[in-house]
Design a protein around this motif. Sequence first.
Motif, PDB file in Angstrom:
ATOM      1  N   ARG A   1       9.622  11.420  28.150  1.00 28.07           N
ATOM      2  CA  ARG A   1       8.855  11.548  26.916  1.00 28.07           C
ATOM      3  C   ARG A   1       9.416  10.679  25.796  1.00 28.07           C
ATOM      4  O   ARG A   1       8.862  10.650  24.698  1.00 28.07           O
ATOM      5  CB  ARG A   1       8.826  13.008  26.460  1.00 28.07           C
ATOM      6  CG  ARG A   1       8.139  13.952  27.431  1.00 28.07           C
ATOM      7  CD  ARG A   1       8.209  15.398  26.962  1.00 28.07           C
ATOM      8  NE  ARG A   1       7.682  15.532  25.600  1.00 28.07           N
ATOM      9  CZ  ARG A   1       8.408  15.936  24.564  1.00 28.07           C
ATOM     10  NH1 ARG A   1       9.694  16.217  24.719  1.00 28.07           N
ATOM     11  NH2 ARG A   1       7.868  16.049  23.371  1.00 28.07           N
ATOM     12  N   PHE A   2      10.504   9.971  26.050  1.00 29.32           N
ATOM     13  CA  PHE A   2      11.176   9.212  24.997  1.00 29.32           C
ATOM     14  C   PHE A   2      11.218   7.724  25.335  1.00 29.32           C
ATOM     15  O   PHE A   2      11.202   7.328  26.501  1.00 29.32           O
ATOM     16  CB  PHE A   2      12.595   9.745  24.778  1.00 29.32           C
ATOM     17  CG  PHE A   2      12.615  11.161  24.267  1.00 29.32           C
ATOM     18  CD1 PHE A   2      12.637  11.420  22.912  1.00 29.32           C
ATOM     19  CD2 PHE A   2      12.586  12.227  25.147  1.00 29.32           C
ATOM     20  CE1 PHE A   2      12.643  12.715  22.431  1.00 29.32           C
ATOM     21  CE2 PHE A   2      12.594  13.536  24.680  1.00 29.32           C
ATOM     22  CZ  PHE A   2      12.613  13.771  23.315  1.00 29.32           C
TER      23      PHE A   2
ATOM     24  N   SER B   1      20.281  10.345  31.192  1.00 25.44           N
ATOM     25  CA  SER B   1      19.899  11.709  30.864  1.00 25.44           C
ATOM     26  C   SER B   1      20.132  11.969  29.383  1.00 25.44           C
ATOM     27  O   SER B   1      21.037  11.394  28.769  1.00 25.44           O
ATOM     28  CB  SER B   1      20.709  12.709  31.694  1.00 25.44           C
ATOM     29  OG  SER B   1      20.392  12.586  33.071  1.00 25.44           O
ATOM     30  N   LEU B   2      19.305  12.819  28.801  1.00 26.40           N
ATOM     31  CA  LEU B   2      19.414  13.135  27.377  1.00 26.40           C
ATOM     32  C   LEU B   2      19.577  14.639  27.184  1.00 26.40           C
ATOM     33  O   LEU B   2      19.038  15.438  27.953  1.00 26.40           O
ATOM     34  CB  LEU B   2      18.153  12.685  26.628  1.00 26.40           C
ATOM     35  CG  LEU B   2      17.833  11.196  26.577  1.00 26.40           C
ATOM     36  CD1 LEU B   2      16.495  10.990  25.880  1.00 26.40           C
ATOM     37  CD2 LEU B   2      18.924  10.429  25.857  1.00 26.40           C
ATOM     38  N   ARG B   3      20.311  14.994  26.138  1.00 24.30           N
ATOM     39  CA  ARG B   3      20.395  16.388  25.715  1.00 24.30           C
ATOM     40  C   ARG B   3      20.190  16.449  24.211  1.00 24.30           C
ATOM     41  O   ARG B   3      20.685  15.590  23.489  1.00 24.30           O
ATOM     42  CB  ARG B   3      21.742  17.008  26.096  1.00 24.30           C
ATOM     43  CG  ARG B   3      21.999  17.054  27.589  1.00 24.30           C
ATOM     44  CD  ARG B   3      23.223  17.874  27.942  1.00 24.30           C
ATOM     45  NE  ARG B   3      23.015  19.287  27.741  1.00 24.30           N
ATOM     46  CZ  ARG B   3      22.462  20.102  28.651  1.00 24.30           C
ATOM     47  NH1 ARG B   3      22.056  19.619  29.818  1.00 24.30           N
ATOM     48  NH2 ARG B   3      22.307  21.378  28.399  1.00 24.30           N
ATOM     49  N   GLU B   4      19.448  17.443  23.765  1.00 19.71           N
ATOM     50  CA  GLU B   4      19.234  17.654  22.341  1.00 19.71           C
ATOM     51  C   GLU B   4      20.295  18.621  21.829  1.00 19.71           C
ATOM     52  O   GLU B   4      20.496  19.697  22.406  1.00 19.71           O
ATOM     53  CB  GLU B   4      17.841  18.236  22.096  1.00 19.71           C
ATOM     54  CG  GLU B   4      17.521  18.417  20.630  1.00 19.71           C
ATOM     55  CD  GLU B   4      16.116  18.932  20.406  1.00 19.71           C
ATOM     56  OE1 GLU B   4      15.734  19.087  19.237  1.00 19.71           O
ATOM     57  OE2 GLU B   4      15.401  19.187  21.407  1.00 19.71           O
ATOM     58  N   VAL B   5      20.977  18.212  20.761  1.00 17.48           N
ATOM     59  CA  VAL B   5      22.103  18.986  20.239  1.00 17.48           C
ATOM     60  C   VAL B   5      21.759  19.519  18.859  1.00 17.48           C
ATOM     61  O   VAL B   5      21.250  18.793  18.003  1.00 17.48           O
ATOM     62  CB  VAL B   5      23.374  18.105  20.160  1.00 17.48           C
ATOM     63  CG1 VAL B   5      24.550  18.891  19.600  1.00 17.48           C
ATOM     64  CG2 VAL B   5      23.718  17.544  21.537  1.00 17.48           C
ATOM     65  N   ASP B   6      22.036  20.800  18.635  1.00 10.93           N
ATOM     66  CA  ASP B   6      21.906  21.386  17.301  1.00 10.93           C
ATOM     67  C   ASP B   6      23.070  22.332  17.056  1.00 10.93           C
ATOM     68  O   ASP B   6      24.009  22.387  17.857  1.00 10.93           O
ATOM     69  CB  ASP B   6      20.554  22.084  17.115  1.00 10.93           C
ATOM     70  CG  ASP B   6      20.322  23.215  18.117  1.00 10.93           C
ATOM     71  OD1 ASP B   6      21.326  23.764  18.642  1.00 10.93           O
ATOM     72  OD2 ASP B   6      19.162  23.565  18.370  1.00 10.93           O
TER      73      ASP B   6
ATOM     74  N   ASN C   1      23.198  22.918  22.995  1.00 12.76           N
ATOM     75  CA  ASN C   1      22.505  21.716  23.455  1.00 12.76           C
ATOM     76  C   ASN C   1      21.563  22.068  24.590  1.00 12.76           C
ATOM     77  O   ASN C   1      21.749  23.077  25.279  1.00 12.76           O
ATOM     78  CB  ASN C   1      23.501  20.634  23.854  1.00 12.76           C
ATOM     79  CG  ASN C   1      24.421  21.095  24.975  1.00 12.76           C
ATOM     80  OD1 ASN C   1      24.069  20.996  26.146  1.00 12.76           O
ATOM     81  ND2 ASN C   1      25.596  21.605  24.627  1.00 12.76           N
TER      82      ASN C   1
ATOM     83  N   ARG D   1      13.454  13.039  29.645  1.00 17.08           N
ATOM     84  CA  ARG D   1      13.638  11.681  29.149  1.00 17.08           C
ATOM     85  C   ARG D   1      12.373  10.831  29.279  1.00 17.08           C
ATOM     86  O   ARG D   1      12.232   9.823  28.592  1.00 17.08           O
ATOM     87  CB  ARG D   1      14.795  11.001  29.864  1.00 17.08           C
ATOM     88  CG  ARG D   1      14.554  10.712  31.332  1.00 17.08           C
ATOM     89  CD  ARG D   1      15.796  10.153  31.986  1.00 17.08           C
ATOM     90  NE  ARG D   1      15.593   9.932  33.408  1.00 17.08           N
ATOM     91  CZ  ARG D   1      16.568   9.664  34.265  1.00 17.08           C
ATOM     92  NH1 ARG D   1      17.814   9.571  33.815  1.00 17.08           N
ATOM     93  NH2 ARG D   1      16.317   9.480  35.538  1.00 17.08           N
TER      94      ARG D   1
ATOM     95  N   VAL E   1      16.539  17.594  27.877  1.00 14.17           N
ATOM     96  CA  VAL E   1      15.167  17.231  27.507  1.00 14.17           C
ATOM     97  C   VAL E   1      14.601  16.285  28.563  1.00 14.17           C
ATOM     98  O   VAL E   1      15.340  15.663  29.330  1.00 14.17           O
ATOM     99  CB  VAL E   1      15.122  16.564  26.111  1.00 14.17           C
ATOM    100  CG1 VAL E   1      15.584  17.536  25.032  1.00 14.17           C
ATOM    101  CG2 VAL E   1      15.966  15.291  26.078  1.00 14.17           C
TER     102      VAL E   1
END
Length: 226
Positions: free
Chosen positions: A156-157, A140-145, A149, A154, A152
Motif C-alpha cells: 500500500r506504500f 518490511s515496514l512497521r508503524e511505530v507510535d 509498533n 507494504r 503494515v
Amino acid sequence: MPDRKKIAVIVAGGSGLRMGSTIPKQFMEIGGKPVLHHTINAFRHAYPDIRIVLVIPEAHSAYIAPLLVSFDAPPSITIVHGGETRFHSVKNGLATITEPAVVFVHDGVRALISPELVRRCCEGALAKGNAIPAIEVKDSLREVDDEGNLAVDRSRFRIIQTPQTFLSEQLLPAFGQPYDPLFTDEASVAERFGAEIHLVEGEERNIKITRPLDLAIAEVLLATNK
C-alpha cells in the motif's frame, strides 16, 4: 495543448556534513565530474531546449564557475539563492517562471536520473497536470507510535522520488500558500491546494546521494550504466 516550455528547478541546498567533507555534496565528484553536472545533463539530454534554474545557498556561489567549466558547452543556468526550508527554496526558484511551462522540481543530488524518466514525468504532467515518480517498497515496514509498533502492508506504500513534475498553473499558485512544516515535497504542497496527485513509475537507480555509501554506489552505477 501547444508545445510548452520545459523548466527544471534543481534544488541543491545540501552541505557536506554527512559526507564528512567541507565540499557540499552536490559539488563532489562522481565519474570525474561534479554531482550536479550529471543531474543537469540528464535534463538537457531529455530536452535540449530546457531551461535550468539552479537553487543553491548563497554561500555556495564560489562552486558555480567550476561546475560550468565541467561541461563541453556550458549550459545557460539561472542561479537562485535558497531559502530557510526546501519549500522556500523551491518558491524562490518558481518565482523565475513567468510563462506557461512544464515544471520539474528535482533534488540536485539525484544525479543518476535517466532522460527517459524526465520524459515520462513530462508526458504524465501534460496528460494529468502532475506526475510524481515513485517506486515500490521492498523492505518490511512497521508503524511505530507511543503504544508500540505494528506490521503494515507494504504493497500500500510507495517511495517518492523527484523530479516532481507539474504544469505551472497548478504548481505556482500552490506555493502561494503559507508554509506548513508538513510540506515535505512539492506533491504535499499541491495536494493541500486541491490537486489530485498522480504517480508514475520511478527508477531504482534514481538514488539520493547524501552519505559516503551513496557516493560509492553512484560511482559503480555510473561506471556500469546499469
